[in-house]
Design an enzyme around this catalytic site. Structure first.
Site, PDB file in Angstrom:
ATOM      1  N   ARG A  51      21.348   0.748 -26.903  1.00  0.00           N
ATOM      2  CA  ARG A  51      21.722   1.812 -25.972  1.00  0.00           C
ATOM      3  C   ARG A  51      22.106   1.223 -24.617  1.00  0.00           C
ATOM      4  O   ARG A  51      21.637   0.158 -24.233  1.00  0.00           O
ATOM      5  CB  ARG A  51      20.555   2.774 -25.789  1.00  0.00           C
ATOM      6  CG  ARG A  51      20.117   3.390 -27.123  1.00  0.00           C
ATOM      7  CD  ARG A  51      19.282   4.614 -26.929  1.00  0.00           C
ATOM      8  NE  ARG A  51      18.160   4.403 -26.050  1.00  0.00           N
ATOM      9  CZ  ARG A  51      17.621   5.367 -25.311  1.00  0.00           C
ATOM     10  NH1 ARG A  51      18.131   6.576 -25.341  1.00  0.00           N
ATOM     11  NH2 ARG A  51      16.590   5.110 -24.543  1.00  0.00           N
ATOM     12  N   LYS A 116       8.771  -3.718 -32.429  1.00  0.00           N
ATOM     13  CA  LYS A 116       9.980  -3.022 -32.862  1.00  0.00           C
ATOM     14  C   LYS A 116      10.542  -3.641 -34.142  1.00  0.00           C
ATOM     15  O   LYS A 116      10.859  -4.826 -34.182  1.00  0.00           O
ATOM     16  CB  LYS A 116      11.016  -3.091 -31.732  1.00  0.00           C
ATOM     17  CG  LYS A 116      12.300  -2.341 -32.006  1.00  0.00           C
ATOM     18  CD  LYS A 116      13.041  -2.089 -30.708  1.00  0.00           C
ATOM     19  CE  LYS A 116      14.431  -1.538 -30.958  1.00  0.00           C
ATOM     20  NZ  LYS A 116      15.108  -1.162 -29.713  1.00  0.00           N
ATOM     21  N   ARG A 250       7.903   3.028 -21.989  1.00  0.00           N
ATOM     22  CA  ARG A 250       7.094   1.816 -22.159  1.00  0.00           C
ATOM     23  C   ARG A 250       5.625   2.194 -22.069  1.00  0.00           C
ATOM     24  O   ARG A 250       5.267   3.179 -21.430  1.00  0.00           O
ATOM     25  CB  ARG A 250       7.387   0.796 -21.047  1.00  0.00           C
ATOM     26  CG  ARG A 250       8.793   0.213 -21.070  1.00  0.00           C
ATOM     27  CD  ARG A 250       8.929  -0.848 -22.153  1.00  0.00           C
ATOM     28  NE  ARG A 250      10.255  -1.431 -22.197  1.00  0.00           N
ATOM     29  CZ  ARG A 250      11.298  -0.953 -22.897  1.00  0.00           C
ATOM     30  NH1 ARG A 250      11.157   0.141 -23.618  1.00  0.00           N
ATOM     31  NH2 ARG A 250      12.458  -1.555 -22.875  1.00  0.00           N
TER      32      ARG A 250
HETATM   33  P1  ATP Z   1      14.582   2.511 -25.004  1.00  0.00           P
HETATM   34  O1  ATP Z   1      15.255   2.862 -26.283  1.00  0.00           O
HETATM   35  O2  ATP Z   1      13.222   3.061 -24.890  1.00  0.00           O
HETATM   36  O3  ATP Z   1      15.413   2.714 -23.812  1.00  0.00           O
HETATM   37  P2  ATP Z   1      14.709  -0.174 -25.905  1.00  0.00           P
HETATM   38  O4  ATP Z   1      14.233  -1.388 -25.188  1.00  0.00           O
HETATM   39  O5  ATP Z   1      14.223   0.056 -27.280  1.00  0.00           O
HETATM   40  O6  ATP Z   1      14.324   0.970 -24.980  1.00  0.00           O
HETATM   41  P3  ATP Z   1      17.395   0.013 -26.859  1.00  0.00           P
HETATM   42  O7  ATP Z   1      18.680   0.013 -26.145  1.00  0.00           O
HETATM   43  O8  ATP Z   1      17.026   1.186 -27.675  1.00  0.00           O
HETATM   44  O9  ATP Z   1      16.265  -0.235 -25.817  1.00  0.00           O
HETATM   45  O10 ATP Z   1      17.369  -1.259 -27.786  1.00  0.00           O
HETATM   46  C1  ATP Z   1      17.892  -2.478 -27.364  1.00  0.00           C
HETATM   47  C2  ATP Z   1      16.734  -3.405 -27.122  1.00  0.00           C
HETATM   48  O11 ATP Z   1      16.125  -3.737 -28.364  1.00  0.00           O
HETATM   49  C3  ATP Z   1      17.139  -4.746 -26.537  1.00  0.00           C
HETATM   50  O12 ATP Z   1      17.233  -4.669 -25.139  1.00  0.00           O
HETATM   51  C4  ATP Z   1      16.006  -5.659 -27.010  1.00  0.00           C
HETATM   52  O13 ATP Z   1      14.891  -5.542 -26.159  1.00  0.00           O
HETATM   53  C5  ATP Z   1      15.598  -5.041 -28.339  1.00  0.00           C
HETATM   54  N1  ATP Z   1      16.187  -5.767 -29.489  1.00  0.00           N
HETATM   55  C6  ATP Z   1      17.407  -6.330 -29.609  1.00  0.00           C
HETATM   56  N2  ATP Z   1      17.576  -6.873 -30.813  1.00  0.00           N
HETATM   57  C7  ATP Z   1      16.425  -6.649 -31.501  1.00  0.00           C
HETATM   58  C8  ATP Z   1      15.988  -6.986 -32.809  1.00  0.00           C
HETATM   59  N3  ATP Z   1      16.741  -7.624 -33.680  1.00  0.00           N
HETATM   60  N4  ATP Z   1      14.722  -6.597 -33.135  1.00  0.00           N
HETATM   61  C9  ATP Z   1      13.917  -5.925 -32.277  1.00  0.00           C
HETATM   62  N5  ATP Z   1      14.288  -5.586 -31.041  1.00  0.00           N
HETATM   63  C10 ATP Z   1      15.533  -5.944 -30.647  1.00  0.00           C
HETATM   64  C1  BTN Z   2      18.544   0.287 -30.296  1.00  0.00           C
HETATM   65  O1  BTN Z   2      17.369   0.072 -30.588  1.00  0.00           O
HETATM   66  O2  BTN Z   2      18.985   0.377 -29.165  1.00  0.00           O
HETATM   67  C2  BTN Z   2      19.522   0.551 -31.351  1.00  0.00           C
HETATM   68  C3  BTN Z   2      19.972  -0.644 -32.099  1.00  0.00           C
HETATM   69  C4  BTN Z   2      20.990  -0.243 -33.126  1.00  0.00           C
HETATM   70  C5  BTN Z   2      21.528  -1.401 -33.880  1.00  0.00           C
HETATM   71  C6  BTN Z   2      22.469  -0.991 -34.974  1.00  0.00           C
HETATM   72  S1  BTN Z   2      22.876  -2.329 -36.048  1.00  0.00           S
HETATM   73  C7  BTN Z   2      24.131  -1.392 -36.801  1.00  0.00           C
HETATM   74  C8  BTN Z   2      24.815  -0.634 -35.682  1.00  0.00           C
HETATM   75  N1  BTN Z   2      25.853  -1.435 -35.064  1.00  0.00           N
HETATM   76  C9  BTN Z   2      25.570  -1.733 -33.798  1.00  0.00           C
HETATM   77  O3  BTN Z   2      26.287  -2.427 -33.055  1.00  0.00           O
HETATM   78  N2  BTN Z   2      24.398  -1.176 -33.438  1.00  0.00           N
HETATM   79  C10 BTN Z   2      23.811  -0.429 -34.542  1.00  0.00           C
END
Ligand code: ATP
Ligand code: BTN
Length: 252
Positions: A51, A116, A250
Site C-alpha cells: 500500500r 506477517k 501498530r
Molecule cells: P499497514 O497495512 O498497516 O499500513 P503494513 O506495514 O502492513 O502496514 P503494507 O503497505 O500493507 O504496510 O505492506 C507493505 C509492508 O509489508 C512493507 O513496508 C514491509 O514492511 C512488509 N513486507 C514487504 N514484503 C514482505 C514480505 N515478503 N513478507 C512480509 N512482510 C513484507
Molecule cells: C501489503 O501488505 O501491503 C500488500 C502486499 C500485496 C502483495 C501482492 S503480491 C501480488 C500482487 N502484486 C503486487 O505487486 N502486489 C500484490
C-alpha cells in the site's frame, strides 16, 4: 484442483515466471477492458507493491504472488470491507491445509505467530461510480529467507516454517476456490457476511494499538470492526472509527 464454481468464474489463468507486479499487469488489462475473471500468478516479482508506494518483497521463487481482476456493476461503495473479507477467504484456504495460528491484522494482512505471513492489496481502475473494476492482489511467503528478507522492515514469517510440505499448487487452487465466489457474491452479501469470521481471527482484539496517518497518531485499544469493516478504537471511554487506506496500525 479448482471447484466447479471457481472454474466457471475463472475466464483466464496466466502463469508467469517473472513480472514487475502482477497487480500492475492486471490493472493494465482492466484498463483495456479485458481483465474480468482473470487470475495471474507470478513465481517472482521485481517490483511487487504494497500500500501507499511500499514494496512487497517477492524476488525469490516459491512464494504465491496472485492477482485477480474483477469487474462489479455498481459504484466503489460496493467494495467496502472487501480487503478484510479477502483476509477471511485466505484464512479459510490456509485452514484447509491445517496451517495453525492464523490471525488477521486490520485492514489487509494475514499474520501468524505475531508476524506477517501475507498481504492483500486492492487496486481500483476505471469509472468508480457505475462499473467498478478492481484488482485483488495477494502475496504469501513460501520459501522466503536470507538476502531477500533483509529488505523487510517488520516481523515476517514464512509458510514453510509454520507447516512444511504443503503443495503450493493445491494451496493456490484453494485460494481461487475461496476468492472467486467471494468476488461474485460480494455485491449481494457485503462485509456483513464475513464480519463474525473476521472478528474471530482478529490479531489485535483487546490490545493496545497506535494508529498513524500521514500527520496524526491515535492510541487506544482495538475493539474490533464495525459492519463496514472500519476499525473501532476505544480511547478515554469513547469509540472512534477508522477506515482502511487512511492509517497504519501498530502494537502500542
Ligand atoms: P499497514 O497495512 O498497516 O499500513 P503494513 O506495514 O502492513 O502496514 P503494507 O503497505 O500493507 O504496510 O505492506 C507493505 C509492508 O509489508 C512493507 O513496508 C514491509 O514492511 C512488509 N513486507 C514487504 N514484503 C514482505 C514480505 N515478503 N513478507 C512480509 N512482510 C513484507
Ligand atoms: C501489503 O501488505 O501491503 C500488500 C502486499 C500485496 C502483495 C501482492 S503480491 C501480488 C500482487 N502484486 C503486487 O505487486 N502486489 C500484490
Amino acid at each position: 484442483a479448482l471447484d466447479p464454481a471457481a472454474r466457471e468464474l475463472l475466464r483466464e489463468l496466466i502463469l508467469c515466471d517473472e513480472v514487475d507486479s502482477t497487480n500492475g499487469q492486471l490493472l493494465l488489462r482492466m484498463e483495456e477492458g479485458c481483465g474480468h475473471g482473470v487470475a495471474m500468478f507470478a513465481e517472482r516479482q521485481t517490483a511487487g507493491r504494497g500500500r501507499r508506494g511500499r514494496t512487497w518483497v517477492s524476488p525469490f521463487s516459491g512464494g504465491i504472488n496472485l492477482s485477480i481482476g474483477w469487474q462489479f456493476n455498481g459504484g466503489v461503495q460496493l467494495l467496502e470491507g472487501l480487503s478484510l473479507a479477502v483476509g477471511v477467504a485466505l484464512a479459510r484456504a490456509l485452514a484447509e491445509f491445517e496451517v495453525p495460528d492464523i490471525r488477521l491484522k486490520w485492514p489487509n494482512d494475514v499474520w501468524c505467530r505475531e508476524r506477517k505471513l501475507a498481504g492483500v492489496l486492492l487496486e481500483l481502475s476505471g469509472d468508480l461510480t457505475d462499473r467498478c473494476a478492481v484488482v485483488v492482489g495477494i502475496g504469501l511467503n513460501v520459501g522466503l529467507r536470507g538476502d531477500s528478507a533483509a529488505a523487510i522492515d517488520q516481523p515476517w514469517i514464512d509458510l514453510q516454517s509454520v507447516r512444511a510440505g504443503i503443495d503450493r499448487n493445491r494451496l493456490a487452487a484453494s485460494m481461487l476456490n475461496h476468492l472467486l465466489p467471494l468476488l461474485r457474491d460480494y455485491p449481494e452479501c457485503g462485509f456483513g457476511a464475513y464480519r463474525e469470521a473476521w472478528l474471530a481471527l482478529d490479531q489485535f482484539a483487546g490490545r493496545p494499538v497506535r494508529l498513524q496517518s500521514a500527520n496524526q497518531a491515535w492510541t487506544g485499544t482495538a475493539v474490533g470492526v464495525d459492519m463496514s469493516g472500519a476499525l473501532i478504537l476505544e480511547a478515554d471511554g469513547e469509540h472512534k472509527l477508522f477506515h482502511g487506506g487512511e492509517v497504519s496500525l501498530r502494537e502500542a
